[in-house]
Enzyme design. Structure first.
Site, PDB file in Angstrom:
ATOM      1  N   GLU A 130      -5.863  -6.144   4.178  1.00  0.00           N
ATOM      2  CA  GLU A 130      -5.850  -7.011   3.086  1.00  0.00           C
ATOM      3  C   GLU A 130      -7.146  -7.228   2.063  1.00  0.00           C
ATOM      4  OE1 GLU A 130      -4.264 -10.875   4.020  1.00  0.00           O
ATOM      5  OE2 GLU A 130      -2.928 -10.028   5.811  1.00  0.00           O
ATOM      6  N   THR A 139       0.833  -1.152   0.055  1.00  0.00           N
ATOM      7  CA  THR A 139       0.054  -0.243   0.094  1.00  0.00           C
ATOM      8  C   THR A 139       0.755   1.195  -0.219  1.00  0.00           C
ATOM      9  OG1 THR A 139      -1.936  -1.250   1.009  1.00  0.00           O
ATOM     10  CG2 THR A 139      -1.842   1.315   1.318  1.00  0.00           C
ATOM     11  N   GLN A 143     -15.350  -3.962   0.142  1.00  0.00           N
ATOM     12  CA  GLN A 143     -15.965  -3.845  -1.079  1.00  0.00           C
ATOM     13  C   GLN A 143     -15.134  -4.277  -2.119  1.00  0.00           C
ATOM     14  OE1 GLN A 143     -15.888  -1.759   1.642  1.00  0.00           O
ATOM     15  NE2 GLN A 143     -17.987  -1.640   1.714  1.00  0.00           N
ATOM     16  N   GLY A 187     -25.330  -2.736  26.673  1.00  0.00           N
ATOM     17  CA  GLY A 187     -26.184  -1.306  26.699  1.00  0.00           C
ATOM     18  C   GLY A 187     -25.186  -0.195  26.873  1.00  0.00           C
TER      19      GLY A 187
HETATM   20  N1  COS Z   1      -4.031 -14.424  -8.781  1.00  0.00           N
HETATM   21  C1  COS Z   1      -3.443 -14.330  -9.677  1.00  0.00           C
HETATM   22  N2  COS Z   1      -3.327 -13.419 -10.529  1.00  0.00           N
HETATM   23  C2  COS Z   1      -4.539 -12.538 -10.581  1.00  0.00           C
HETATM   24  C3  COS Z   1      -5.142 -12.506  -9.529  1.00  0.00           C
HETATM   25  C4  COS Z   1      -5.221 -13.683  -8.522  1.00  0.00           C
HETATM   26  N3  COS Z   1      -6.063 -13.961  -7.400  1.00  0.00           N
HETATM   27  N4  COS Z   1      -6.182 -11.970  -9.538  1.00  0.00           N
HETATM   28  C5  COS Z   1      -6.019 -11.088 -10.623  1.00  0.00           C
HETATM   29  N5  COS Z   1      -4.891 -11.730 -11.209  1.00  0.00           N
HETATM   30  C6  COS Z   1      -4.310 -11.115 -12.660  1.00  0.00           C
HETATM   31  C7  COS Z   1      -5.299 -11.292 -13.742  1.00  0.00           C
HETATM   32  O1  COS Z   1      -5.552 -12.317 -14.292  1.00  0.00           O
HETATM   33  C8  COS Z   1      -4.746 -10.125 -14.547  1.00  0.00           C
HETATM   34  O2  COS Z   1      -3.833 -10.782 -15.483  1.00  0.00           O
HETATM   35  P1  COS Z   1      -3.343 -10.444 -16.907  1.00  0.00           P
HETATM   36  O3  COS Z   1      -2.461  -9.256 -16.895  1.00  0.00           O
HETATM   37  O4  COS Z   1      -2.749 -11.586 -17.548  1.00  0.00           O
HETATM   38  O5  COS Z   1      -4.616  -9.876 -17.613  1.00  0.00           O
HETATM   39  C9  COS Z   1      -4.076  -9.232 -13.668  1.00  0.00           C
HETATM   40  O6  COS Z   1      -3.714  -9.977 -12.432  1.00  0.00           O
HETATM   41  C10 COS Z   1      -4.889  -7.849 -13.120  1.00  0.00           C
HETATM   42  O7  COS Z   1      -6.107  -8.347 -12.647  1.00  0.00           O
HETATM   43  P2  COS Z   1      -7.425  -7.399 -12.569  1.00  0.00           P
HETATM   44  O8  COS Z   1      -7.684  -6.846 -14.003  1.00  0.00           O
HETATM   45  O9  COS Z   1      -8.282  -8.079 -11.798  1.00  0.00           O
HETATM   46  O10 COS Z   1      -6.613  -6.114 -11.742  1.00  0.00           O
HETATM   47  P3  COS Z   1      -7.503  -4.783 -11.207  1.00  0.00           P
HETATM   48  O11 COS Z   1      -6.484  -3.749 -11.419  1.00  0.00           O
HETATM   49  O12 COS Z   1      -8.852  -4.536 -11.670  1.00  0.00           O
HETATM   50  O13 COS Z   1      -7.387  -5.145  -9.657  1.00  0.00           O
HETATM   51  C11 COS Z   1      -8.156  -5.826  -7.518  1.00  0.00           C
HETATM   52  C12 COS Z   1      -8.013  -6.120  -8.891  1.00  0.00           C
HETATM   53  C13 COS Z   1      -9.021  -4.355  -7.359  1.00  0.00           C
HETATM   54  C14 COS Z   1      -9.075  -7.087  -7.021  1.00  0.00           C
HETATM   55  C15 COS Z   1      -6.652  -5.796  -6.822  1.00  0.00           C
HETATM   56  O14 COS Z   1      -6.279  -4.460  -7.160  1.00  0.00           O
HETATM   57  C16 COS Z   1      -6.870  -5.958  -5.219  1.00  0.00           C
HETATM   58  O15 COS Z   1      -6.746  -6.821  -4.863  1.00  0.00           O
HETATM   59  N6  COS Z   1      -6.916  -4.911  -4.593  1.00  0.00           N
HETATM   60  C17 COS Z   1      -6.876  -4.860  -3.351  1.00  0.00           C
HETATM   61  C18 COS Z   1      -5.430  -4.723  -2.712  1.00  0.00           C
HETATM   62  C19 COS Z   1      -5.417  -4.927  -1.137  1.00  0.00           C
HETATM   63  O16 COS Z   1      -5.987  -5.912  -0.878  1.00  0.00           O
HETATM   64  N7  COS Z   1      -4.897  -4.113  -0.494  1.00  0.00           N
HETATM   65  C20 COS Z   1      -4.612  -4.565   1.030  1.00  0.00           C
HETATM   66  C21 COS Z   1      -3.101  -4.131   1.273  1.00  0.00           C
HETATM   67  S1  COS Z   1      -2.243  -5.591   1.623  1.00  0.00           S
HETATM   68  S2  COS Z   1      -2.399  -5.658   3.411  1.00  0.00           S
END
Ligand code: COS
Length: 388
Positions: free
Chosen positions: A362, A126, A366, A338
């Protein structure tokens, strides 16, 4: 065959973790929360008895526990205090990317550091401008000869102020969005600056810091996996750690539930213990059902990992439901108490504050819903950087 019965070994593990939580964590939990005390002594004891670094393979000095075993431990320790468990468990998050994508030499060195002494590591994903939107990160890693030079800032880093090494995500190709991120193992040195210890609403015994990398030189062999593979390593890591966070949420909810049950049998209103009133009974009943359901989702998401199956959907179901359950159950526990529930002399307001972070770290509730919606509406074949 579907079998929800724990083995004798798992029951013994649960008993051992519960005993530790009851004797070492509970007696100081509320005081540590009040003072924001760093639980160094508890970390050393937990390390000594084998309640830390549970997933580290035997060849690197760990117990190589299953993901389900990990969840059993995490629920119990979090029942003791989720802030202290966050400190005890953060090595699991930091070391998962090393286990997933590190070379044998990297694993030997960095996982070995955690199993040879009660040392800590942190997971640095982050940034101030990139929370849910991981690919928006700005930390840069530039290759110069045999090293990568890192510059940038990471925030909300658990154990950041006490870590000996970090797994750090940085842009190696800033134009390539999520496909331009790489993951590294970074040693603590003078160029790694711990800027800030956050003063938090809950989980106050855990350390949460801002870490700045200032021309930090990282040997090229500390790259995890291939260059620009970091986003997938981060996602695969979170798939593996979210079941544990869900288990922690179950532990918080269970603690609040037990306090509420006990209090409802003692507190007399309208001439009878409030447990005799249907208004309270229904709250207690809903808490009980939701905790059971949260635990089953948690165990399922862990068992899938133990079976070598991708658990992205199951892990988001578990994390989302268990975190929201912890928030609801702790809020209702305050309601059962309460007005006393709102007072710091009583135990449940701490649990309500602690529960809030479960819906945030993590991946927020949402983000879990977003993952669930995508996996449901647009299921896709995801290639993991390495086998599960
Ligand atoms: N495992 C392996 N690969 C994954 C995956 C998973 N669980 N989820 C997605 N991917 C891959 C996808 O296949 C895609 O691959 P390609 O580049 O080959 O197309 C790529 O990663 C991008 O995936 P996606 O399009 O879903 O990415 P987004 O940018 O839309 O982001 C979210 C996805 C929002 C789900 C992600 O950014 C996320 O989990 N954010 C929260 C982060 C978090 O938990 N932060 C907390 C801090 S850590 S304590």
């Amino acid at each position: 065959m579907v079998d929800f019965t724990l083995t004798d070994e798992q029951k013994a593990l649960r008993e051992m973790a519960h005993d530790f939580a009851e004797k070492e964590i509970r007696p100081v939990a509320w005081q540590y929360d009040r003072d924001g005390t760093w639980p160094q002594e508890i970390i050393e004891k937990a390390w000594e008895v084998g309640l830390m670094n549970t997933h580290v393979p035997e060849e690197y000095g760990g117990p190589e526990a299953s993901y389900l075993d990990g969840c059993i431990i995490e629920e119990e320790l979090s029942w003791g205090c989720s802030g202290i468990q966050t400190s005890l468990g953060a090595n699991g998050l930091a070391s998962a990317p090393v286990g997933l994508a590190g070379s044998d030499e990297t694993k030997r060195k960095y996982l070995g550091m955690l199993t040879e002494a009660p040392k800590l590591a942190s997971f640095c994903l982050t940034e101030p401008g990139a929370g849910s939107d991981v690919s928006g990160m700005r930390t840069r890693a530039v290759r110069k000869g045999d090293v990568y030079v890192l510059n940038g800032q990471k925030c909300f880093i658990t154990n950041g102020g006490h870590a000996d090494w970090f797994t750090v995500y940085a842009k190696t190709d800033p134009e390539a969005g999520h496909r331009g991120i790489s993951a590294f193992v970074v040693d603590k040195d003078d160029t790694v600056i711990v800027d800030k210890k956050e003063d938090k609403m809950g989980q106050r015994a855990s350390n949460t810091a801002t870490i700045t990398f200032n021309d930090t030189e990282v040997p090229a062999e500390n790259l995890l996996g291939q260059e620009n593979e970091g986003f997938k390593i981060a996602m695969a890591t979170l798939d593996r750690t979210r079941p544990g966070v869900a288990a922690m949420a179950v532990g918080i909810a269970r603690a609040a539930f037990e306090f509420a049950v006990g209090y409802s049998k003692e507190r007399v209103q309208f001439g009878v213990p409030i447990a005799m009133h249907q208004a309270i009974q229904f709250m207690i009943a809903d808490m009980a059902t939701e905790i059971e359901a949260a635990r089953l989702l948690t165990w399922q998401s862990a068992v899938m990992l133990d079976q070598g199956r991708r658990n992205t959907l199951a892990s988001s179901h578990a994390k989302r439901f268990a975190a929201d359950t912890a928030m609801k159950v702790t809020t209702d526990a305050v309601q059962v108490y309460g007005g006393y529930g709102f007072i710091k002399d009583y135990p449940v307001e701490k649990l309500m504050r602690d529960a809030k972070i479960m819906q945030l770290y993590e991946g927020t509730s949402q983000i879990q819903r977003l993952v669930i919606a995508r996996e449901t509406l647009l299921p896709r074949r995801i290639e993991e950087p390495v086998p599960a």
